[in-house]
Design a protein around this motif. Structure first.
Motif, mmCIF file in Angstrom:
data_model
loop_
_atom_site.group_PDB
_atom_site.id
_atom_site.type_symbol
_atom_site.label_atom_id
_atom_site.label_comp_id
_atom_site.label_asym_id
_atom_site.label_seq_id
_atom_site.Cartn_x
_atom_site.Cartn_y
_atom_site.Cartn_z
ATOM 1 N N LEU A 170 8.269 19.668 -22.387
ATOM 2 C CA LEU A 170 8.016 20.109 -21.154
ATOM 3 C C LEU A 170 6.413 20.454 -20.894
ATOM 4 N N HIS A 171 5.960 21.442 -21.800
ATOM 5 C CA HIS A 171 4.584 21.714 -21.842
ATOM 6 C C HIS A 171 3.785 20.308 -22.121
ATOM 7 N N ALA A 172 4.080 19.726 -23.123
ATOM 8 C CA ALA A 172 3.397 18.458 -23.408
ATOM 9 C C ALA A 172 3.383 17.499 -22.278
ATOM 10 N N ALA A 173 4.554 17.393 -21.532
ATOM 11 C CA ALA A 173 4.725 16.542 -20.311
ATOM 12 C C ALA A 173 3.726 16.860 -19.324
ATOM 13 N N ALA A 174 3.731 18.094 -18.881
ATOM 14 C CA ALA A 174 2.689 18.549 -18.018
ATOM 15 C C ALA A 174 1.366 18.111 -18.300
ATOM 16 N N GLY A 175 0.822 18.258 -19.579
ATOM 17 C CA GLY A 175 -0.398 18.053 -20.229
ATOM 18 C C GLY A 175 -0.600 16.487 -19.823
ATOM 19 N N LEU A 176 0.300 15.798 -20.107
ATOM 20 C CA LEU A 176 -0.010 14.379 -20.002
ATOM 21 C C LEU A 176 -0.147 13.821 -18.771
ATOM 22 N N LEU A 177 0.778 14.509 -17.811
ATOM 23 C CA LEU A 177 0.981 14.023 -16.671
ATOM 24 C C LEU A 177 -0.328 14.387 -15.587
ATOM 25 N N ALA A 178 -1.071 15.555 -16.097
ATOM 26 C CA ALA A 178 -2.189 16.338 -15.189
ATOM 27 C C ALA A 178 -3.367 15.231 -15.270
ATOM 28 N N ASP A 179 -3.283 14.424 -16.285
ATOM 29 C CA ASP A 179 -4.383 13.517 -16.252
ATOM 30 C C ASP A 179 -4.221 12.107 -15.550
ATOM 31 N N THR A 180 -3.384 12.118 -14.685
ATOM 32 C CA THR A 180 -2.712 10.848 -14.163
ATOM 33 C C THR A 180 -2.689 11.107 -12.503
ATOM 34 N N PRO A 181 -2.536 10.127 -11.764
ATOM 35 C CA PRO A 181 -2.183 10.435 -10.426
ATOM 36 C C PRO A 181 -0.912 10.721 -10.070
ATOM 37 N N ALA A 182 -0.052 10.859 -10.957
ATOM 38 C CA ALA A 182 1.394 10.982 -11.016
ATOM 39 C C ALA A 182 1.706 12.395 -10.432
ATOM 40 N N LYS A 183 1.323 12.800 -8.957
ATOM 41 C CA LYS A 183 1.536 14.039 -8.706
ATOM 42 C C LYS A 183 3.041 14.540 -8.461
ATOM 43 N N VAL A 184 4.021 13.586 -8.204
ATOM 44 C CA VAL A 184 5.469 13.946 -7.870
ATOM 45 C C VAL A 184 6.009 14.177 -9.394
ATOM 46 N N ARG A 190 0.912 -1.135 -0.012
ATOM 47 C CA ARG A 190 0.017 0.140 0.129
ATOM 48 C C ARG A 190 0.867 1.094 0.255
ATOM 49 N N ALA A 191 2.014 1.343 0.881
ATOM 50 C CA ALA A 191 2.972 2.156 0.691
ATOM 51 C C ALA A 191 3.371 2.571 -0.798
ATOM 52 N N LEU A 192 3.618 1.399 -1.505
ATOM 53 C CA LEU A 192 4.159 1.752 -2.776
ATOM 54 C C LEU A 192 3.038 2.515 -3.509
ATOM 55 N N VAL A 193 1.906 2.152 -3.471
ATOM 56 C CA VAL A 193 0.667 2.690 -4.301
ATOM 57 C C VAL A 193 0.558 3.893 -3.938
ATOM 58 N N HIS A 194 0.879 4.432 -2.761
ATOM 59 C CA HIS A 194 0.414 5.792 -2.178
ATOM 60 C C HIS A 194 1.718 6.528 -2.887
ATOM 61 N N GLN A 195 2.752 6.031 -2.690
ATOM 62 C CA GLN A 195 3.922 6.758 -3.377
ATOM 63 C C GLN A 195 3.813 6.952 -4.659
ATOM 64 N N PHE A 196 3.387 5.780 -5.571
ATOM 65 C CA PHE A 196 3.164 6.244 -6.927
ATOM 66 C C PHE A 196 2.111 7.131 -7.116
ATOM 67 N N CYS A 197 1.183 7.384 -6.320
ATOM 68 C CA CYS A 197 0.157 8.331 -6.602
ATOM 69 C C CYS A 197 0.488 9.874 -5.985
ATOM 70 N N GLY A 198 1.617 10.038 -5.338
ATOM 71 C CA GLY A 198 2.139 11.334 -4.879
ATOM 72 C C GLY A 198 1.569 11.512 -3.338
ATOM 73 N N ASN A 199 1.081 10.371 -2.552
ATOM 74 C CA ASN A 199 0.428 10.741 -1.613
ATOM 75 C C ASN A 199 1.679 10.289 -0.434
ATOM 76 N N LEU A 200 2.438 10.933 -0.392
ATOM 77 C CA LEU A 200 3.714 10.580 0.432
ATOM 78 C C LEU A 200 3.416 10.483 1.977
ATOM 79 N N THR A 201 2.597 11.190 2.468
ATOM 80 C CA THR A 201 2.290 11.333 3.824
ATOM 81 C C THR A 201 1.866 9.654 4.390
ATOM 82 N N ASP A 202 0.865 9.289 3.724
ATOM 83 C CA ASP A 202 0.316 7.920 3.833
ATOM 84 C C ASP A 202 1.423 6.874 3.621
ATOM 85 N N ALA A 203 1.995 7.222 2.347
ATOM 86 C CA ALA A 203 3.078 6.235 2.027
ATOM 87 C C ALA A 203 4.098 5.955 3.092
#
Length: 394
Positions: free
Chosen positions: A256-270, A83-96
């Motif tokens: 980098l603009h394209a990267a931000a656009g792609l990542l904005a639609d994912t859980p990848a906050k980090v 579960r820590a791995l999943v939280h980390q993957f989603c950028g929820n570092l506190t719970d991770a």
């Protein structure tokens, strides 16, 4: 079990994410699969790597509930670490961090450390994000598992954590050497998933910093087919970020603009916070201070929500350089709690007795008492009755 194996194998090979997600979903819908079984954990691996964290976390909740009811301490630790791995993957570092620190504390208390490496690896990766790379290296040094290199997941994750720690400590060449080892080992073991242990993503920025752009581009050319085959927006966004960090001028900004656009639609906050930071830096270098401030503020907001202290240490000074105002008041007293302290405090706030907490977390009552004493001190409260309100205010 067979579906779980097929899902895991396809994920490791890097088959298209949509294909293996369908198999993983079937595993979780089969009623006779035991919650603590390897089939469920295999499905979780597929789901979170494919950016489907909600069903992954729900399945892990079932594993943890089953383990707790049946007194299966080892399974509980394995589930909490995953579960820590999943939280980390989603950028929820506190719970991770809470799950990872708890799992690490238990394996050390129960003397299970020689038989495992996953809690140490996940905790080390998170410690780097918390600005403690030396602590990360110390945690990795606690791994004593025989024939560690034979364990596909933990070994490669540990190499990524080690490389991140080395880079944070200023040993860029050492970090690149570890990342090369990781990439070669993945290839040698037939593992083609680009986001499982993204050595190429970590390497690109380090190589760019050393001016070795041609080498960086060669690395990305090698991995791009696997990225496009896996096909998630996270993977594609990470590739665009890496291309952008190696490019110059307007080409870098476009990437980098394209990267931000792609990542904005994912859980990848980090990863999104990093892309926004890099884009802000490039805009500032081009003379667009206003555009830079907008991107850097986005990076800071994401990093504050994720509790990514490493990225904050980069984005905040960059914002000041761009003429923006630094934001304060983002910390809370409860942020100082360790993972184990937080788990104990949350159960105590729910009304559990020390004995019930000890049994549910597979620790001693004395350990519960020590943690609660530390929690009261850190939160500045007088006792159990004030816990719930103090934790809500975090």
């Amino acid at each position: 079990e067979l579906l779980g194996m097929l899902s895991s194998l396809g994920t490791l090979q890097g088959r298209p994410a949509d294909e293996v997600v369908a198999q993983a979903a079937q595993v979780l819908h089969i009623g006779d699969v035991a919650p603590g079984g390897w089939a469920v954990l295999g499905a979780v691996l597929t789901l979170y790597l494919a950016d489907r964290p909600e069903p992954a976390l729900a399945a892990l909740g079932g594993v943890l509930d089953h383990a707790q009811r049946h007194g299966q301490g080892w399974t509980y630790v394995l589930g909490a670490t995953t579960r820590a791995l999943v939280h980390q993957f989603c950028g929820n570092l506190t719970d991770a961090l809470a799950d990872a620190q708890y799992s690490f504390d238990v394996i050390m208390q129960e003397r299970w450390a020689p038989g495992t490496a996953m809690p140490q690896t996940v905790l080390a990766s998170l410690l780097v994000r918390q600005g403690d790379p030396a602590g990360a290296e110390e945690t990795l040094a606690a791994i004593a598992r025989p024939r560690f290199g034979d364990f596909t997941l933990e070994y490669h994750w540990s190499l990524i954590a080690k490389a991140r720690a080395r880079a944070a400590l200023g040993d860029v060449e050492g970090a690149l050497a570890v990342l090369r080892t990781c990439g070669e080992s993945l290839t040698g073991n037939g593992i083609g998933n680009p986001v499982l242990a993204p050595w190429w993503y970590e390497s690109a920025e380090l190589l760019a910093g050393l001016g070795r752009t041609a080498k960086g581009e060669a690395v990305l050319d090698e991995v791009e087919p696997a990225v496009r085959r896996w096909g998630t927006n996270r993977a594609l966004g990470m590739l665009e970020t890496s291309r952008g960090v190696l490019a110059t001028g307007d080409a870098a900004i476009e990437r980098l603009h394209a990267a931000a656009g792609l990542l904005a639609d994912t859980p990848a906050k980090v990863e999104l916070a990093k892309a926004e930071y890099l884009l802000g830096r490039r805009l500032l270098a081009r003379g667009d201070a206003e555009g830079a401030r907008e991107r850097l503020r986005r990076s800071i907001d994401l990093s504050v929500r994720s509790r990514d202290k490493q990225q904050l240490g980069l984005s905040l000074p960059a914002l000041a350089e761009a003429g923006g105002r630094m934001r304060h008041g983002t910390d809370s007293p409860s942020d100082a709690l360790s993972g184990s302290e937080r788990r104990v405090a949350e159960r105590a706030a729910e009304g559990a007795t020390n004995r019930e907490i000890a049994e549910s977390l597979f620790i001693t009552q004395r350990t519960v008492e020590v943690h609660l004493t530390s929690v009261y001190r850190k939160l500045g409260i007088g006792g159990r009755a004030e816990l719930a309100e103090a934790l809500r205010d975090r």
